[in-house]
Write an enzyme that holds these catalytic residues in place. Structure first.
Site, PDB file in Angstrom:
ATOM      1  CD1 TRP A 225      -0.316  -1.605   3.068  1.00 33.85           C
ATOM      2  CD2 TRP A 225       0.568   0.428   3.356  1.00 33.85           C
ATOM      3  NE1 TRP A 225       0.451  -1.650   4.208  1.00 33.85           N
ATOM      4  CE2 TRP A 225       1.002  -0.405   4.412  1.00 33.85           C
ATOM      5  CE3 TRP A 225       0.996   1.761   3.340  1.00 33.85           C
ATOM      6  CZ2 TRP A 225       1.831   0.054   5.425  1.00 33.85           C
ATOM      7  CZ3 TRP A 225       1.827   2.204   4.346  1.00 33.85           C
ATOM      8  CH2 TRP A 225       2.238   1.360   5.372  1.00 33.85           C
TER       9      TRP A 225
ATOM     10  CE  LYS B 127      -3.882  -9.103  -2.371  1.00 35.55           C
ATOM     11  NZ  LYS B 127      -4.210  -7.985  -1.465  1.00 35.55           N
TER      12      LYS B 127
ATOM     13  CD  GLU C 298      12.296  -5.989  -5.494  1.00 31.30           C
ATOM     14  OE1 GLU C 298      12.947  -5.338  -4.656  1.00 31.30           O
ATOM     15  OE2 GLU C 298      12.790  -6.443  -6.539  1.00 31.30           O
TER      16      GLU C 298
ATOM     17  CB  CYS D 286      10.949  -0.931   0.966  1.00 25.77           C
ATOM     18  SG  CYS D 286      11.335  -0.157  -0.614  1.00 25.77           S
TER      19      CYS D 286
ATOM     20  CD  GLU E 239      10.272  -2.785   6.742  1.00 26.90           C
ATOM     21  OE1 GLU E 239       9.634  -3.841   6.733  1.00 26.90           O
ATOM     22  OE2 GLU E 239      10.548  -2.146   5.709  1.00 26.90           O
ATOM     23  CB  ILE E 240       9.709   0.979  12.878  1.00 27.27           C
ATOM     24  CG1 ILE E 240      10.681   0.441  13.948  1.00 27.27           C
ATOM     25  CG2 ILE E 240       8.537   1.726  13.520  1.00 27.27           C
ATOM     26  CD1 ILE E 240      11.348   1.500  14.809  1.00 27.27           C
TER      27      ILE E 240
HETATM   28  P1  NAD Z   1       2.165  -7.049   3.369  1.00 24.50           P
HETATM   29  O1  NAD Z   1       3.141  -8.163   3.203  1.00 24.50           O
HETATM   30  O2  NAD Z   1       1.261  -7.082   4.533  1.00 24.50           O
HETATM   31  O3  NAD Z   1       1.210  -6.979   2.076  1.00 24.50           O
HETATM   32  C1  NAD Z   1       1.719  -6.813   0.773  1.00 24.50           C
HETATM   33  C2  NAD Z   1       0.761  -7.458  -0.200  1.00 24.50           C
HETATM   34  O4  NAD Z   1       0.777  -8.872   0.001  1.00 24.50           O
HETATM   35  C3  NAD Z   1      -0.698  -7.027  -0.023  1.00 24.50           C
HETATM   36  O5  NAD Z   1      -1.319  -6.937  -1.273  1.00 24.50           O
HETATM   37  C4  NAD Z   1      -1.283  -8.169   0.794  1.00 24.50           C
HETATM   38  O6  NAD Z   1      -2.674  -8.314   0.630  1.00 24.50           O
HETATM   39  C5  NAD Z   1      -0.536  -9.375   0.229  1.00 24.50           C
HETATM   40  N1  NAD Z   1      -0.400 -10.504   1.131  1.00 24.50           N
HETATM   41  C6  NAD Z   1      -0.364 -10.481   2.495  1.00 24.50           C
HETATM   42  N2  NAD Z   1      -0.236 -11.741   2.963  1.00 24.50           N
HETATM   43  C7  NAD Z   1      -0.186 -12.563   1.891  1.00 24.50           C
HETATM   44  C8  NAD Z   1      -0.047 -13.977   1.733  1.00 24.50           C
HETATM   45  N3  NAD Z   1       0.050 -14.791   2.773  1.00 24.50           N
HETATM   46  N4  NAD Z   1      -0.012 -14.481   0.485  1.00 24.50           N
HETATM   47  C9  NAD Z   1      -0.090 -13.668  -0.605  1.00 24.50           C
HETATM   48  N5  NAD Z   1      -0.254 -12.330  -0.513  1.00 24.50           N
HETATM   49  C10 NAD Z   1      -0.279 -11.780   0.717  1.00 24.50           C
HETATM   50  O7  NAD Z   1       3.007  -5.717   3.302  1.00 24.50           O
HETATM   51  P2  NAD Z   1       2.457  -4.221   3.411  1.00 24.50           P
HETATM   52  O8  NAD Z   1       2.141  -3.950   4.835  1.00 24.50           O
HETATM   53  O9  NAD Z   1       1.408  -3.982   2.396  1.00 24.50           O
HETATM   54  O10 NAD Z   1       3.757  -3.408   2.949  1.00 24.50           O
HETATM   55  C11 NAD Z   1       4.792  -3.111   3.809  1.00 24.50           C
HETATM   56  C12 NAD Z   1       5.994  -3.981   3.540  1.00 24.50           C
HETATM   57  O11 NAD Z   1       6.342  -3.910   2.164  1.00 24.50           O
HETATM   58  C13 NAD Z   1       7.205  -3.491   4.301  1.00 24.50           C
HETATM   59  O12 NAD Z   1       7.890  -4.586   4.857  1.00 24.50           O
HETATM   60  C14 NAD Z   1       8.034  -2.815   3.215  1.00 24.50           C
HETATM   61  O13 NAD Z   1       9.392  -2.726   3.500  1.00 24.50           O
HETATM   62  C15 NAD Z   1       7.745  -3.671   2.037  1.00 24.50           C
HETATM   63  N6  NAD Z   1       8.043  -2.965   0.775  1.00 24.50           N
HETATM   64  C16 NAD Z   1       9.154  -3.341   0.056  1.00 24.50           C
HETATM   65  C17 NAD Z   1       9.505  -2.663  -1.114  1.00 24.50           C
HETATM   66  C18 NAD Z   1      10.739  -3.055  -1.903  1.00 24.50           C
HETATM   67  O14 NAD Z   1      10.904  -2.601  -3.030  1.00 24.50           O
HETATM   68  N7  NAD Z   1      11.648  -3.863  -1.365  1.00 24.50           N
HETATM   69  C19 NAD Z   1       8.719  -1.604  -1.553  1.00 24.50           C
HETATM   70  C20 NAD Z   1       7.603  -1.238  -0.800  1.00 24.50           C
HETATM   71  C21 NAD Z   1       7.270  -1.943   0.358  1.00 24.50           C
END
Ligand code: NAD
Length: 483
Positions: A156, A180, A255, A289, A386-387
């Site tokens: 998000w 998704k 990622e 991130c 990670e906060i």
């Molecule tokens: P999240 O893992 O909770 O959710 C990310 C996505 O995965 C959402 O669409 C969610 O619905 C889906 N999801 C959740 N559980 C799942 C499962 N078991 N199976 C399949 N899909 C699932 O993460 P978030 O809270 O949306 O985002 C924050 C995290 O994303 C942080 O850790 C951040 O560092 C990371 N992030 C990384 C990058 C990068 O380029 N490395 C960029 C942006 C965010």
């Protein structure tokens, strides 16, 4: 009336197979401002079937790279045309000032699409000299073929931008996709899909199924018709995905998160380092991130630097981002608000010195004050986990070797910055830190031509640049007997 968003499958809007919906809640007012279809495994199945059909003899499979590139260029124009709309969608969803996505996320999305338009006919093979076949000459060459149907699972924090990191590259490679989006931010992905239709992509090439990660995301991972999962999100969800796709040998790119060090040497341009560290820490409420949340500072300047960074934090005006003069909005959701406050409490109980911000008093909206801890050490939880909020932890070091060791003493390895005027030191430290991207006296720019990705718990694979498009191809070798 509250707006209701539906899936986008094979060029048409669709409700969930069981009619279920989910609420979208404003982080500023805590009110429901829209609803969206809460997808099912059946919805995923329909979307995957549409994406498959386009690959298996559909109109999309007949297009060459130049034709795909033209469609991507057209899509870039349409995204540019709708900049304000797309920026407002992403801003409303997570309580960000629309200025940030307008200036950063949408231009980056346009750049990704434009760059991918060029890559679409640059995914070349090679001719390879060989020893021949049983005494007869042969010609061996490689071709790059699209991997197939991709499940793109998006977080998000920068929804449109991250969606286009995936979608631009995979369309350049000739793949099709089921997106998704995050539960909180489906609008911009749905609008992007509509723009794909307007640009002339055949229906079924780009599909969006909204809903929960545990249901829609999981169904994408489990579906045998999905050839690659491209995931951006938390390490926890990344592990859950690996457990499903690993035994299926499905291609996967992850990622994930970070705990990125910003290393400030005593010869750095002091004001630039303070400004740069504050930006790296607080942009998008720290929900980035690559947020530079571990600030390693040479002991000789640590106190002065901590005071200046705390002053920069205190100077940020937090509030409703639609109001003039407000520089920082709330964090994106209640769970995030609770999580950030829990870590601030932990920092206090671990003995770090609070210089700015602190635990937020409850009021309407999920607002968190920019927070700086000093006198910390690298074993504290606030330095290790990670906060994903506006919280920085300052740790002092004495030597270059200690700075490098501290930077690398982390489960994560996404990004780092190095602040110094010494050219040799800059190259030495940039080479020694175990991360995917290093900025020297700057942040690694968000540039469509640069690869992005992490080491260790920060993930697997690279997005962006030509290597990002190559990652959506399989290399095939063909050998022809030449008697
Ligand atoms: P999240 O893992 O909770 O959710 C990310 C996505 O995965 C959402 O669409 C969610 O619905 C889906 N999801 C959740 N559980 C799942 C499962 N078991 N199976 C399949 N899909 C699932 O993460 P978030 O809270 O949306 O985002 C924050 C995290 O994303 C942080 O850790 C951040 O560092 C990371 N992030 C990384 C990058 C990068 O380029 N490395 C960029 C942006 C965010």
């Amino acid at each position: 009336m509250t707006q209701h968003l539906k899936h986008f499958i094979e060029g048409a809007q669709a409700e969930s197979s069981d009619g279920a919906r989910m609420d979208l809640i404003s982080p500023v007012s805590e009110q429901v401002y829209a609803t969206a279809a809460r997808g099912t495994a059946d919805d995923v199945h329909r979307a995957v079937a549409a994406a498959r059909a386009q690959l298996d003899g559909g109109a999309w499979s007949q297009l060459n790279g130049s034709q795909r590139g033209l469609l991507l260029s057209k899509l870039a124009d349409l995204v540019l045309r709708d900049t304000d709309r797309l920026a407002d969608m992403d801003a409303t969803a997570i309580g960000r000032s629309p200025m940030e996505p307008r200036m950063m996320d949408v231009p980056n999305a346009v750049a990704n699409l434009r760059a991918a338009a060029g890559w679409a006919n640059q995914l070349e093979g090679r001719t390879i000299p060989t020893a021949g076949y049983m005494g007869t000459k042969t010609l061996s060459y490689t071709v790059r073929e699209p991997i197939g149907v991709v499940g793109a699972i998006v977080p998000w924090n920068s929804p449109l931008m991250i969606t286009t990191w995936k979608v631009a590259a995979l369309l350049a490679a000739g793949c099709t996709v089921v997106i998704k989006p995050s539960e909180e931010t489906p609008q911009s992905a749905l609008h992007l899909a509509l723009l794909c239709q307007e640009a002339g992509f055949p229906d079924g090439v780009v599909n969006v199924v909204t809903g929960d990660g545990e249901v829609v995301g999981r169904a994408l991972c489990e579906h045998p018709g999905v050839d690659k999962i491209s995931f951006t999100g938390s390490p926890e969800a990344g592990r859950a995905i690996q457990r499903i796709v690993g035994p299926m040998f499905k291609r996967v790119a992850l990622e994930l998160g970070g705990k990125s060090p910003q290393i400030v040497f005593d010869d750095a341009v002091f004001e630039d380092a303070v400004r740069g560290c504050a930006m790296g820490l607080f942009v998008n409420q720290g929900q980035v991130c690559a947020a530079g949340s571990r600030i390693l500072v040479h002991r000789s300047i640590a106190d002065r630097f901590a005071a200046a960074l705390a002053q920069a934090a205190e100077a940020i005006t937090v509030g409703d981002p639609s109001l003039p003069g407000v520089q920082m909005g709330p964090v994106a959701k209640k769970a995030q608000y609770d999580r950030v406050n829990k870590y601030i409490q932990l920092g206090l109980s671990e003995g770090a010195r609070l210089l700015a911000g602190g635990v937020s008093e409850s009021r309407k909206g999920w607002f968190v004050k920019p927070t700086i801890f000093a006198n910390a050490n690298n074993q504290m939880t606030i330095a290790r986990e990670e906060i994903f909020g506006p919280v920085g932890t300052i740790i002092a070091f004495d030597t270059d070797e200690e700075a490098i060791a501290l930077a690398n003493d982390s489960d994560y390895g996404l990004a780092a910055t190095v602040w110094t005027r010494d050219l040799s030191r800059a190259h030495k430290v940039a080479g020694a830190v175990k991360v995917g991207a290093v900025g020297v006296n700057c942040w690694s720019p968000l540039d469509a031509n640069l690869p992005w990705g992490g080491l260790k718990t920060s993930g697997i694979g690279r997005e962006g640049g030509l290597s990002g498009a190559v990652a959506y191809t399989e290399e095939k070798v063909i050998t022809v007997l030449l008697p």
